[in-house]
Design a protein around this motif. Structure first.
Motif, PDB file in Angstrom:
ATOM      1  N   THR A 151       0.828  -1.214   0.000  1.00 59.82           N
ATOM      2  CA  THR A 151       0.000   0.000   0.000  1.00 59.82           C
ATOM      3  C   THR A 151       0.856   1.255   0.000  1.00 59.82           C
ATOM      4  O   THR A 151       0.497   2.261  -0.619  1.00 59.82           O
ATOM      5  CB  THR A 151      -0.951  -0.004   1.216  1.00 59.82           C
ATOM      6  OG1 THR A 151      -1.787  -1.161   1.153  1.00 59.82           O
ATOM      7  CG2 THR A 151      -1.821   1.242   1.233  1.00 59.82           C
ATOM      8  N   LEU A 208       1.627   2.921  -3.395  1.00 58.84           N
ATOM      9  CA  LEU A 208       0.592   3.570  -4.195  1.00 58.84           C
ATOM     10  C   LEU A 208       0.883   5.064  -4.339  1.00 58.84           C
ATOM     11  O   LEU A 208       1.424   5.685  -3.421  1.00 58.84           O
ATOM     12  CB  LEU A 208      -0.784   3.361  -3.561  1.00 58.84           C
ATOM     13  CG  LEU A 208      -1.334   1.934  -3.578  1.00 58.84           C
ATOM     14  CD1 LEU A 208      -2.596   1.843  -2.734  1.00 58.84           C
ATOM     15  CD2 LEU A 208      -1.617   1.480  -5.007  1.00 58.84           C
ATOM     16  N   GLY A 256      -2.828  10.531  -3.129  1.00 54.64           N
ATOM     17  CA  GLY A 256      -4.263  10.707  -3.303  1.00 54.64           C
ATOM     18  C   GLY A 256      -4.910  10.826  -1.948  1.00 54.64           C
ATOM     19  O   GLY A 256      -4.324  10.408  -0.941  1.00 54.64           O
ATOM     20  N   ASP A 257      -6.111  11.396  -1.904  1.00 55.29           N
ATOM     21  CA  ASP A 257      -6.754  11.586  -0.608  1.00 55.29           C
ATOM     22  C   ASP A 257      -7.822  10.544  -0.297  1.00 55.29           C
ATOM     23  O   ASP A 257      -8.500  10.634   0.724  1.00 55.29           O
ATOM     24  CB  ASP A 257      -7.341  13.001  -0.478  1.00 55.29           C
ATOM     25  CG  ASP A 257      -8.234  13.398  -1.643  1.00 55.29           C
ATOM     26  OD1 ASP A 257      -8.621  12.503  -2.429  1.00 55.29           O
ATOM     27  OD2 ASP A 257      -8.541  14.597  -1.774  1.00 55.29           O
ATOM     28  N   LEU A 297      -8.252   6.190  -0.328  1.00 54.92           N
ATOM     29  CA  LEU A 297      -7.765   4.823  -0.570  1.00 54.92           C
ATOM     30  C   LEU A 297      -8.979   3.922  -0.741  1.00 54.92           C
ATOM     31  O   LEU A 297      -9.883   3.918   0.106  1.00 54.92           O
ATOM     32  CB  LEU A 297      -6.918   4.347   0.598  1.00 54.92           C
ATOM     33  CG  LEU A 297      -6.376   2.911   0.523  1.00 54.92           C
ATOM     34  CD1 LEU A 297      -5.374   2.771  -0.612  1.00 54.92           C
ATOM     35  CD2 LEU A 297      -5.733   2.509   1.859  1.00 54.92           C
ATOM     36  N   GLU A 346      -9.958   4.412   3.329  1.00 55.97           N
ATOM     37  CA  GLU A 346      -9.495   5.590   4.072  1.00 55.97           C
ATOM     38  C   GLU A 346      -9.789   6.824   3.234  1.00 55.97           C
ATOM     39  O   GLU A 346      -9.734   6.767   1.997  1.00 55.97           O
ATOM     40  CB  GLU A 346      -7.989   5.516   4.342  1.00 55.97           C
ATOM     41  CG  GLU A 346      -7.524   4.331   5.155  1.00 55.97           C
ATOM     42  CD  GLU A 346      -6.008   4.244   5.234  1.00 55.97           C
ATOM     43  OE1 GLU A 346      -5.330   5.180   4.744  1.00 55.97           O
ATOM     44  OE2 GLU A 346      -5.498   3.241   5.769  1.00 55.97           O
ATOM     45  N   SER A 347     -10.087   7.938   3.886  1.00 55.22           N
ATOM     46  CA  SER A 347     -10.369   9.168   3.142  1.00 55.22           C
ATOM     47  C   SER A 347     -10.090  10.402   3.975  1.00 55.22           C
ATOM     48  O   SER A 347     -10.493  10.479   5.139  1.00 55.22           O
ATOM     49  CB  SER A 347     -11.838   9.187   2.682  1.00 55.22           C
ATOM     50  OG  SER A 347     -12.149  10.429   2.069  1.00 55.22           O
ATOM     51  N   ARG A 390      -6.021  -2.625  -4.501  1.00 55.48           N
ATOM     52  CA  ARG A 390      -6.197  -1.332  -3.849  1.00 55.48           C
ATOM     53  C   ARG A 390      -5.783  -0.232  -4.821  1.00 55.48           C
ATOM     54  O   ARG A 390      -4.940  -0.426  -5.709  1.00 55.48           O
ATOM     55  CB  ARG A 390      -5.361  -1.206  -2.570  1.00 55.48           C
ATOM     56  CG  ARG A 390      -5.637  -2.253  -1.518  1.00 55.48           C
ATOM     57  CD  ARG A 390      -5.057  -1.866  -0.160  1.00 55.48           C
ATOM     58  NE  ARG A 390      -6.130  -1.437   0.743  1.00 55.48           N
ATOM     59  CZ  ARG A 390      -5.926  -1.052   1.995  1.00 55.48           C
ATOM     60  NH1 ARG A 390      -4.699  -0.982   2.494  1.00 55.48           N
ATOM     61  NH2 ARG A 390      -6.945  -0.707   2.762  1.00 55.48           N
ATOM     62  N   ARG A 402      -5.158   4.249  -4.718  1.00 56.62           N
ATOM     63  CA  ARG A 402      -5.208   5.533  -4.025  1.00 56.62           C
ATOM     64  C   ARG A 402      -5.346   6.621  -5.087  1.00 56.62           C
ATOM     65  O   ARG A 402      -4.505   6.727  -5.978  1.00 56.62           O
ATOM     66  CB  ARG A 402      -3.971   5.773  -3.173  1.00 56.62           C
ATOM     67  CG  ARG A 402      -4.070   7.051  -2.326  1.00 56.62           C
ATOM     68  CD  ARG A 402      -2.801   7.336  -1.552  1.00 56.62           C
ATOM     69  NE  ARG A 402      -2.643   6.439  -0.412  1.00 56.62           N
ATOM     70  CZ  ARG A 402      -1.582   5.666  -0.200  1.00 56.62           C
ATOM     71  NH1 ARG A 402      -0.597   5.653  -1.085  1.00 56.62           N
ATOM     72  NH2 ARG A 402      -1.516   4.907   0.863  1.00 56.62           N
TER      73      ARG A 402
END
Length: 330
Positions: free
Chosen positions: A23, A26, A29-30, A32, A72-73, A102, A104
Motif C-alpha cells: 500500500t 501507491l 491521493g486523498d 484509498l 481511508e479518506s 487497492r 489511491r
C-alpha cells in the motif's frame, strides 16, 4: 501486500505481469479504495500489450476504471465504507489504475455509486457503458429523438456498442448495428438491433456524400468507417464519436457538414465534468437492463488479464470483460 497487474519498462521494451504491491507504494491521493471489480477495455489492452504508447510512466498499474469501497479518506466528499466508481482521469495511463486490489486516487475523480447498482454491475457497465450513455445523451442534446429516424452504432458487438444498442432500444430508437462479425447477428438482435449491417460496407473509401440513411450515429471506430458514416447521415444528422478502433485519421470532406448540416460531437469520457458523470451514472442505474447486461458479460480473474488483453486487438471480444479483484466486497 496485495496483487496487481504491473507494467514494467526495460531496455528492450515493456512487459506486463501479475505482481505484489505494498500500500505504501501507491501514488498520492486523498482516498484509498479497496477495489472489488475492474474491467478490461480497449485502452487497457493497448497499455498491457504495448501496442500503443498509452502508458506515460513506469511502473504502471493499468485499468482505466474500477468499483470498490472506500478504506481511508481525507476528502470531504467520501468516508470509509462508501461505494464508489471511477472512470478515466488518466488512471491506468499516468496514475496507477484499477487492475489491483487497492487504489489511491483523488476523491475528485470518484463518483458515488447510485442506489440499486452493485459493485459488480458497476463494472459490468464500466467505462464502456458510461461512454455509451454519454453518447446517447449527446444525441438527445442535439435533437436526435426516437422518431427522428434510424440510429447506426458501429462496433456494435463490443462493449460500448453493445450497451449503446441496449440503451437506445430501451428509449424507443430504431438501431442499425454495424459489425465485422456477422456471426454475432443473433446476439445483436437480442440486444434490440433491428438491422444488422456488415462492416465491410464502411471499410473502403467512399464518396464525399452517399445516400442519406441515418438520423444519428454512435461511432467507436474512427478512420474510414467514421468518414463513411458521416457521408451517409441524413440532413442535420448527429454523430457521437468516441473511439478509434479503425484508426486515428479521418479521411472525409466538409461536404456532410456544409451541405447536410451534419453535427460531429466528440465524446470524452476521461476528463468529462463531474455533473455529467453523475447524470450518466444515474441514468444507467435507471435505464439499463441489468439482466441483459449480465448476459453479455464475461468474468475473468486478475491473474488472467495479461493473457486475455490481446483478444481486443484481434477483434475477438464480445460485450464486456469483467475482472474479479475482491468479489467478497460486493
Amino acid at each position: 501486500m496485495f496483487d496487481a497487474v504491473l507494467i514494467e519498462k526495460y531496455d528492450i521494451g515493456q512487459e506486463a505481469g501479475l505482481g505484489r504491491v505494498d500500500t505504501a507504494q501507491l501514488p498520492p491521493g486523498d482516498v484509498l479504495v479497496d477495489v472489488a471489480w475492474s474491467t478490461l477495455n480497449y485502452k487497457d489492452a493497448l497499455a498491457i500489450t504495448g501496442a500503443s504508447p498509452v502508458v506515460r510512466s513506469f511502473p504502471m498499474v493499468p485499468g482505466i476504471d474500477f468499483a470498490g469501497v472506500v478504506a481511508e479518506s481525507s476528502h470531504s466528499g467520501f468516508k470509509p465504507g462508501d461505494r464508489v466508481v471511477l472512470n478515466g482521469w488518466g488512471v491506468g495511463e499516468r496514475h496507477w489504475g484499477g487492475l489491483a486490489a487497492r487504489a489511491r486516487v483523488s476523491g475528485d475523480w470518484l463518483v458515488p455509486l447510485p442506489e440499486g447498482v452493485s459493485l459488480r454491475n458497476a463494472m459490468a457497465i464500466g467505462t464502456a457503458g458510461y461512454t455509451a450513455m454519454l453518447c446517447v445523451m449527446a444525441l438527445e442534446r442535439n435533437g436526435v429523438l426516437p422518431d427522428s429516424g434510424e440510429v447506426v452504432v458501429t462496433g456494435a458487438a463490443g462493449g460500448v456498442g453493445s450497451i449503446a444498442t441496449m440503451l437506445l432500444t430501451a428509449r424507443g430508437y430504431t438501431v442499425a448495428a454495424v459489425t465485422g462479425r456477422m456471426v454475432e447477428a443473433d446476439y445483436l438482435t437480442g440486444l434490440g438491433a433491428k438491422t444488422i449491417v456488415d462492416r465491410a460496407e464502411f471499410t473502403q473509401a467512399g464518396r464525399p456524400l452517399a445516400k442519406e440513411r441515418w438520423a444519428g450515429a454512435i461511432d467507436v471506430a474512427g478512420g474510414v468507417v467514421l468518414a463513411n458514416v458521416l457521408a451517409s447521415m441524413r440532413y442535420r444528422g448527429v454523430v457521437a464519436a468516441c473511439g478509434l478502433a479503425s484508426g486515428m485519421e479521418l479521411p472525409t470532406t466538409v461536404a456532410p457538414f456544409i451541405l447536410r448540416g451534419v453535427t460531429l460531437v466528440g465524446i470524452d469520457s476521461v476528463m468529462c465534468p463531474k455533473s455529467e458523470r453523475l447524470a450518466a451514472w444515474q441514468r444507467l442505474a435507471e435505464e439499463l437492463d441489468m439482466e441483459k447486461l449480465d448476459a453479455m458479460t464475461t468474468e475473468v480473474q486478475l491473474a488472467e488479464v495479461v493473457a486475455v488483453a490481446p483478444r481486443f486487438l484481434e477483434g475477438e471480444v464480445r460485450g464486456r470483460i469483467l475482472v474479479s479483484v475482491n468479489p467478497e466486497l460486493s
